[in-house]
Design a protein around this motif. Structure first.
Motif, PDB file in Angstrom:
ATOM      1  N   PRO A   1      -5.390  43.559   1.566  1.00 35.51           N
ATOM      2  CA  PRO A   1      -6.023  42.571   1.373  1.00 35.51           C
ATOM      3  C   PRO A   1      -5.078  41.401   0.595  1.00 35.51           C
ATOM      4  N   GLY A   2      -4.632  40.214   0.504  1.00 37.21           N
ATOM      5  CA  GLY A   2      -3.833  39.394   0.117  1.00 37.21           C
ATOM      6  C   GLY A   2      -3.989  38.342   1.268  1.00 37.21           C
ATOM      7  N   VAL A   3      -3.393  37.522   0.307  1.00 35.46           N
ATOM      8  CA  VAL A   3      -2.564  36.099   1.137  1.00 35.46           C
ATOM      9  C   VAL A   3      -1.191  35.999   1.071  1.00 35.46           C
ATOM     10  N   HIS A   4      -0.119  36.387   1.854  1.00 35.84           N
ATOM     11  CA  HIS A   4       1.460  35.549   1.599  1.00 35.84           C
ATOM     12  C   HIS A   4       2.049  34.311   1.060  1.00 35.84           C
ATOM     13  N   PRO A   5       2.326  33.766   0.380  1.00 34.58           N
ATOM     14  CA  PRO A   5       2.567  32.516   0.433  1.00 34.58           C
ATOM     15  C   PRO A   5       3.301  31.785   1.251  1.00 34.58           C
ATOM     16  N   ARG A   6       4.614  32.388   2.216  1.00 39.78           N
ATOM     17  CA  ARG A   6       4.469  31.850   3.263  1.00 39.78           C
ATOM     18  C   ARG A   6       4.295  32.720   5.083  1.00 39.78           C
TER      19      ARG A   6
ATOM     20  N   PRO B   1       8.141  51.894  -0.245  1.00 34.58           N
ATOM     21  CA  PRO B   1       7.074  50.242   0.005  1.00 34.58           C
ATOM     22  C   PRO B   1       7.687  49.149   0.757  1.00 34.58           C
ATOM     23  N   LEU B   2       7.680  48.275   1.293  1.00 31.46           N
ATOM     24  CA  LEU B   2       7.953  47.364   2.321  1.00 31.46           C
ATOM     25  C   LEU B   2       7.547  45.821   2.202  1.00 31.46           C
ATOM     26  N   SER B   3       8.106  44.805   1.877  1.00 33.46           N
ATOM     27  CA  SER B   3       8.147  44.044   1.208  1.00 33.46           C
ATOM     28  C   SER B   3       9.101  42.739   2.528  1.00 33.46           C
ATOM     29  N   HIS B   4       7.663  41.626   2.413  1.00 38.88           N
ATOM     30  CA  HIS B   4       8.842  40.129   3.274  1.00 38.88           C
ATOM     31  C   HIS B   4      10.411  40.236   2.958  1.00 38.88           C
ATOM     32  N   GLY B   5      11.034  39.980   3.834  1.00 35.84           N
ATOM     33  CA  GLY B   5      12.498  40.267   4.036  1.00 35.84           C
ATOM     34  C   GLY B   5      12.626  41.448   4.177  1.00 35.84           C
ATOM     35  N   ASP B   6      12.615  42.761   3.891  1.00 37.50           N
ATOM     36  CA  ASP B   6      13.251  44.068   3.937  1.00 37.50           C
ATOM     37  C   ASP B   6      12.970  43.811   5.097  1.00 37.50           C
ATOM     38  N   VAL B   7      14.984  44.952   5.578  1.00 40.72           N
ATOM     39  CA  VAL B   7      14.976  45.447   6.349  1.00 40.72           C
ATOM     40  C   VAL B   7      14.941  47.265   6.648  1.00 40.72           C
TER      41      VAL B   7
ATOM     42  N   LEU C   1      12.335  44.454  10.653  1.00 37.36           N
ATOM     43  CA  LEU C   1      12.572  43.523   9.452  1.00 37.36           C
ATOM     44  C   LEU C   1      11.039  43.123   8.679  1.00 37.36           C
ATOM     45  N   SER C   2      10.282  43.471   8.154  1.00 39.96           N
ATOM     46  CA  SER C   2       9.183  42.792   7.848  1.00 39.96           C
ATOM     47  C   SER C   2       8.907  41.789   6.871  1.00 39.96           C
ATOM     48  N   LEU C   3       8.182  41.161   7.054  1.00 35.68           N
ATOM     49  CA  LEU C   3       7.548  39.617   6.818  1.00 35.68           C
ATOM     50  C   LEU C   3       6.026  39.694   6.869  1.00 35.68           C
ATOM     51  N   GLY C   4       5.758  39.334   5.469  1.00 34.01           N
ATOM     52  CA  GLY C   4       4.720  38.791   5.246  1.00 34.01           C
ATOM     53  C   GLY C   4       3.734  39.659   4.210  1.00 34.01           C
TER      54      GLY C   4
ATOM     55  N   GLY D   1      15.071  42.856   0.150  1.00 39.09           N
ATOM     56  CA  GLY D   1      15.400  41.504   0.975  1.00 39.09           C
ATOM     57  C   GLY D   1      16.175  40.849   1.231  1.00 39.09           C
ATOM     58  N   PHE D   2      17.191  41.912   2.394  1.00 39.98           N
ATOM     59  CA  PHE D   2      18.090  42.104   3.135  1.00 39.98           C
ATOM     60  C   PHE D   2      18.387  40.224   3.975  1.00 39.98           C
ATOM     61  N   ALA D   3      16.635  39.543   4.159  1.00 36.99           N
ATOM     62  CA  ALA D   3      16.654  38.559   4.994  1.00 36.99           C
ATOM     63  C   ALA D   3      16.066  37.511   4.540  1.00 36.99           C
ATOM     64  N   LEU D   4      16.590  37.851   3.429  1.00 35.54           N
ATOM     65  CA  LEU D   4      15.080  36.461   2.549  1.00 35.54           C
ATOM     66  C   LEU D   4      16.364  35.737   2.738  1.00 35.54           C
ATOM     67  N   GLY D   5      17.333  34.739   2.806  1.00 35.64           N
ATOM     68  CA  GLY D   5      17.695  33.612   3.114  1.00 35.64           C
ATOM     69  C   GLY D   5      17.753  33.289   4.378  1.00 35.64           C
ATOM     70  N   GLU D   6      17.451  34.110   5.094  1.00 36.69           N
ATOM     71  CA  GLU D   6      17.107  33.277   6.408  1.00 36.69           C
ATOM     72  C   GLU D   6      15.742  33.509   7.271  1.00 36.69           C
ATOM     73  N   ILE D   7      15.252  33.883   6.055  1.00 36.00           N
ATOM     74  CA  ILE D   7      13.090  33.783   6.804  1.00 36.00           C
ATOM     75  C   ILE D   7      12.960  32.139   7.383  1.00 36.00           C
ATOM     76  N   GLU D   8      13.576  30.953   7.306  1.00 36.98           N
ATOM     77  CA  GLU D   8      12.788  29.784   8.285  1.00 36.98           C
ATOM     78  C   GLU D   8      13.336  29.482   9.222  1.00 36.98           C
ATOM     79  N   PRO D   9      15.260  30.194   9.449  1.00 32.61           N
ATOM     80  CA  PRO D   9      15.782  30.329  10.889  1.00 32.61           C
ATOM     81  C   PRO D   9      14.538  31.201  11.504  1.00 32.61           C
ATOM     82  N   LEU D  10      14.657  32.102  10.825  1.00 34.54           N
ATOM     83  CA  LEU D  10      14.084  33.203  11.634  1.00 34.54           C
ATOM     84  C   LEU D  10      12.693  32.967  12.512  1.00 34.54           C
ATOM     85  N   LEU D  11      12.232  32.416  11.553  1.00 35.45           N
ATOM     86  CA  LEU D  11      10.379  31.608  11.896  1.00 35.45           C
ATOM     87  C   LEU D  11      10.854  30.616  13.298  1.00 35.45           C
ATOM     88  N   ASP D  12      11.657  29.683  12.661  1.00 35.71           N
ATOM     89  CA  ASP D  12      11.872  28.776  13.730  1.00 35.71           C
ATOM     90  C   ASP D  12      12.100  29.573  14.895  1.00 35.71           C
TER      91      ASP D  12
END
Ligand code: MD6
Ligand code: FE
Length: 215
Positions: free
Chosen positions: A195-200, A170-176, A147-150, A25-36
């Motif tokens: 298969p799946g749909v990530h909320p973001r 296991p690697l999840s959204h926001g993990d580094v 960095l893993s996203l989605g 979850g290292f990147a969880l606090g900056e997901i939106e700036p990263l995606l921007d």
């Protein structure tokens, strides 16, 4: 019962091998700036399927940003300063991504990591990445920051020989994930994405690997 103080700071770094560290979850606090920052990169250099030197279509779609980008074609795997699709230099490495990579590397004991290449991989459900070593970079003393996203993935962390047994990570959204030193040439891969749909992020996994590719 009183909660342990450690729990207040979220998941702790996990050492997976002597020089391999997972920061959950290292990147969880900056997901939106990263995606921007990623959006204009993907507009200038869209995801594409490259061919392996053997002529096969790669299942993972990829692009790059930074001074150097990883490419594959009939001549082999290498780093290139230009995007073969556009003939132009790759988009610049966004400062927010560079900063994240440098901070994560320092947390893992690699001070002063300054990447010049960011490979961006795109996985759909069912896509896998077969076991490989990352050895196209000039300087194996520099780590790789991933960095893993989605959608979640199972990363296979092997040994220095292809036949060595693999650890499932296991690697999840926001993990580094950071690795270097004596782990730098470990074989590794990614199991087929479930298969799946990530909320973001929707129905995909995106992985950024930051490297010092040049000298
Ligand atoms: C991926 N990553 O996670 C593929 N390589 O989609 C890699 O191949 C990789 O995550 C070197 C170091 C970290 C990685
Ligand atoms: Fe790799």
């Amino acid at each position: 019962m009183i909660q342990s103080d450690l729990d207040l700071f979220g998941p702790q770094p996990q050492r997976l091998a002597s020089h391999t560290v997972l920061l959950p979850g290292f990147a969880l606090g900056e997901i939106e700036p990263l995606l921007d920052a990623l959006r204009p990169v993907l507009r200038a250099a869209p995801f594409r399927h490259m061919r392996t030197p053997g002529g096969l279509h790669m299942a993972v779609a990829l692009t790059n940003c930074g001074a150097l980008g990883w490419v594959s074609d009939e001549h082999g795997y290498r780093y290139s300063a230009t995007d073969p699709l556009s003939g132009r230099p790759w988009p610049a490495l966004p400062p927010v991504i560079l900063s994240l990579a440098t901070r994560a590397a320092a947390m893992a004991g690699f001070e002063g990591f300054v990447p010049d290449a960011c490979l961006v991989n795109h996985y759909l459900p069912g896509t896998r990445l077969s076991l490989h070593q990352d050895r196209n970079e000039q300087d194996f003393s520099q780590p790789i920051v991933s960095l893993s996203l989605g959608l979640p993935a199972v990363f296979l962390l092997g040994g220095l020989q292809r036949a060595d047994k693999t650890q499932r990570v296991p690697l999840s959204h926001g993990d580094v994930l950071i690795w270097g030193g004596e782990d730098r040439l470990r074989f590794h891969g990614v199991q087929p994405i479930k298969p799946g749909v990530h909320p973001r992020m929707g129905e995909r996994r995106i992985n950024l690997t930051l490297r010092k590719a040049g000298s």
